[in-house]
Design a protein around this motif. Structure first.
Motif, PDB file in Angstrom:
ATOM      1  N   GLY A 173       1.006  -1.099   0.100  1.00 51.62           N
ATOM      2  CA  GLY A 173      -0.252  -0.091  -0.018  1.00 51.62           C
ATOM      3  C   GLY A 173       0.967   1.293  -0.025  1.00 51.62           C
ATOM      4  O   GLY A 173       2.010   1.146   0.033  1.00 51.62           O
ATOM      5  N   ASN A 174       0.258   2.426   0.085  1.00 52.90           N
ATOM      6  CA  ASN A 174       0.708   3.619  -0.338  1.00 52.90           C
ATOM      7  C   ASN A 174       0.368   4.561   0.941  1.00 52.90           C
ATOM      8  O   ASN A 174      -0.713   4.764   1.573  1.00 52.90           O
ATOM      9  CB  ASN A 174       0.722   4.145  -1.531  1.00 52.90           C
ATOM     10  CG  ASN A 174       1.128   3.350  -2.519  1.00 52.90           C
ATOM     11  OD1 ASN A 174       2.358   3.483  -2.781  1.00 52.90           O
ATOM     12  ND2 ASN A 174       0.187   2.676  -3.143  1.00 52.90           N
ATOM     13  N   ILE A 175       1.057   5.611   1.220  1.00 55.14           N
ATOM     14  CA  ILE A 175       0.955   6.761   2.135  1.00 55.14           C
ATOM     15  C   ILE A 175       1.262   8.180   1.448  1.00 55.14           C
ATOM     16  O   ILE A 175       2.447   8.341   0.619  1.00 55.14           O
ATOM     17  CB  ILE A 175       1.688   6.698   3.408  1.00 55.14           C
ATOM     18  CG1 ILE A 175       1.394   5.643   4.223  1.00 55.14           C
ATOM     19  CG2 ILE A 175       1.476   8.150   4.099  1.00 55.14           C
ATOM     20  CD1 ILE A 175       2.243   5.589   5.487  1.00 55.14           C
ATOM     21  N   HIS A 176       0.187   8.761   1.324  1.00 53.31           N
ATOM     22  CA  HIS A 176       0.338  10.011   0.588  1.00 53.31           C
ATOM     23  C   HIS A 176       0.191  11.277   1.456  1.00 53.31           C
ATOM     24  O   HIS A 176      -0.909  11.762   2.047  1.00 53.31           O
ATOM     25  CB  HIS A 176      -0.743  10.136  -0.717  1.00 53.31           C
ATOM     26  CG  HIS A 176      -0.537  11.118  -1.742  1.00 53.31           C
ATOM     27  ND1 HIS A 176      -1.635  11.544  -2.624  1.00 53.31           N
ATOM     28  CD2 HIS A 176       0.700  11.990  -1.933  1.00 53.31           C
ATOM     29  CE1 HIS A 176      -0.894  12.460  -3.416  1.00 53.31           C
ATOM     30  NE2 HIS A 176       0.432  12.545  -3.201  1.00 53.31           N
ATOM     31  N   LEU A 177       1.408  11.997   1.473  1.00 51.32           N
ATOM     32  CA  LEU A 177       1.382  13.284   2.279  1.00 51.32           C
ATOM     33  C   LEU A 177       1.529  14.782   1.170  1.00 51.32           C
ATOM     34  O   LEU A 177       2.675  14.590   0.624  1.00 51.32           O
ATOM     35  CB  LEU A 177       2.724  13.304   3.175  1.00 51.32           C
ATOM     36  CG  LEU A 177       2.746  12.236   4.246  1.00 51.32           C
ATOM     37  CD1 LEU A 177       3.964  12.188   5.048  1.00 51.32           C
ATOM     38  CD2 LEU A 177       1.360  12.031   5.199  1.00 51.32           C
ATOM     39  N   LYS A 178       0.496  15.331   1.141  1.00 52.17           N
ATOM     40  CA  LYS A 178       0.273  16.318   0.025  1.00 52.17           C
ATOM     41  C   LYS A 178       0.660  17.610   0.506  1.00 52.17           C
ATOM     42  O   LYS A 178      -0.090  18.028   1.532  1.00 52.17           O
ATOM     43  CB  LYS A 178      -0.919  16.052  -0.533  1.00 52.17           C
ATOM     44  CG  LYS A 178      -1.156  16.979  -1.954  1.00 52.17           C
ATOM     45  CD  LYS A 178      -2.363  16.516  -2.786  1.00 52.17           C
ATOM     46  CE  LYS A 178      -2.588  17.379  -3.970  1.00 52.17           C
ATOM     47  NZ  LYS A 178      -3.830  17.121  -4.740  1.00 52.17           N
TER      48      LYS A 178
END
Length: 399
Positions: free
Chosen positions: A365-370
């Motif tokens: 899976g992924n983690i997205h910090l925008k």
């Protein structure tokens, strides 16, 4: 003067000694070499003229959601490991790699699956069948066909394939504990230029009867794109707890907007040093769901920095044997100019692999910090408010 004159005479004498047949042979070889060089030049010009519009279209697709990247920029990244600093310099490349093959369509799903996609045209339906063989304790999934899929605006066609995942809930009541684990995943063959594709691909895996009620089959229909990220055409989900599959059960479902499943958590730390223009991303701990039938496996995390819709050079942690809570305690450092730190994203992709097998890498899976002009992640905001201090927070891992 006498010496040079002798050389000239000698050279002239050698030329006079050559027969007429040899002279014509040399002339013919020269003409052949000239024609080969001319053909190579024409082929290179043709290759450039035909390749440039395709690359330009791919870059336009990638930059359609935001401003285009400035050319000539440089990215500087350093990695801290065992108190040793290694500095890497790499010029940003704006060309899109055409390395994605039809035999492994999921290889380019790493970065596009975590992006906040807002699909405008979700239409069509998917037909599939499910069957559970109690004698062999096997679940059989067959992807039959799809109908009325949305087509691309610029080409008025679509190249669909289906990505199938078996999502296992950590508890039978998935609403109270939404953590999932991917038991198995497959992909169908690619059907080119068809909005009503016929697949007929069948997949199966071993599954205990008491585990069937905790499994949800997730069908994600995607549009293959060789030079850009795959488009999302919609998804269908089927919880198996309410189905009777003693005989092959054929279903057809309308495609819905894809939803992400939570598959774990990660403790990340962020620190920004404005003087040296360094961004430090720490991967401290990763918690995932371990299923009983999972073999020995290892985990690692890959961190990518996205600025102005362009992916900078990524870094990865070392491999650690997977536990319920895997401890990494590694810090990866990126040198970013001020104009990049104002609008960029951090993508943390978690992968698992089996040390005993080669090419067994699988995305968990992924983690997205925008961070952009309109929104800012709370963890990012705390980092900018506490400069030069590491800020650690837990983040959910989605797929």
């Amino acid at each position: 003067m006498v010496f040079f004159t002798t050389l000239i005479l000698s050279f002239g004498e050698i030329q006079l000694l050559l027969s007429e047949k040899v002279e014509y042979s040399i002339l013919g070889i020269s003409a052949v070499l000239f024609l080969i060089a001319l053909c190579l030049l024409i082929w290179q010009i043709y290759r450039y003229c035909t390749r440039f519009p395709v690359l330009q279209r791919a870059v336009n697709i990638l930059s359609a959601d935001g401003p285009s990247a400035k050319s000539g920029g440089f990215q500087y990244a350093t990695q801290t490991r065992d108190s040793k600093m290694e500095v890497h310099y790499e010029e940003l490349s704006h060309r899109v790699s055409p390395g994605t093959s039809c035999t492994n369509l999921g290889s380019s799903l790493d970065l596009d699956s975590m992006a906040d996609l807002e699909e405008e045209h979700i239409q069509g339906s998917l037909r599939f069948s499910l069957f559970y063989d109690q004698l062999q304790s096997r679940l059989v999934v067959t992807v039959l066909d799809a109908q009325d899929l949305a087509v691309r605006d610029f080409s008025h066609s679509v190249d669909p394939f289906v990505w199938v995942r078996l999502m296992w809930a950590a508890r039978e009541d998935a609403e109270q504990c939404p953590l999932h684990s991917v038991l198995d995943e497959w992909q169908t063959r690619l059907v080119k230029k068809s909005s009503c594709p016929v697949f007929g691909d069948q997949f199966s895996c071993s599954l205990a009867e008491e585990e069937v009620s905790r499994v949800t089959v997730r069908f994600e229909v995607r549009d293959f794109d060789k030079y850009s990220r795959h488009g999302i055409l919609g998804e269908a989900r089927v919880p198996l707890n309410s189905l009777k599959m003693s005989y092959p059960l054929e279903l057809r479902q309308d495609l819905q907007v894809p939803k992400k499943d939570m598959v774990g958590e990660a403790l990340l730390s962020l620190k920004y040093l404005p003087t040296s223009q360094r961004l430090e991303v720490g991967v401290l701990k990763i918690r995932t769901v371990c299923h009983s039938n999972k073999t020995e496996r290892a985990l690692y995390a890959r961190i990518s920095i996205i600025c102005n819709q362009c992916k900078l050079r990524h870094q990865r942690t070392t491999q650690k044997m997977c536990w319920e809570v895997t401890v990494f305690n590694e810090v990866l450092t990126f040198l970013l100019p001020d104009q990049h730190i104002r609008e960029c994203s951090i993508i943390v992709s978690v992968f698992e692999l089996q040390p005993s097998k080669k090419s067994s890498k699988r995305l968990i899976g992924n983690i997205h910090l925008k961070k952009d002009k309109t929104s800012e992640n709370p963890h990012w905001e705390l980092m900018m408010q506490s400069l030069r201090q590491p800020i650690a927070e837990w983040h959910f891992i989605f797929i």
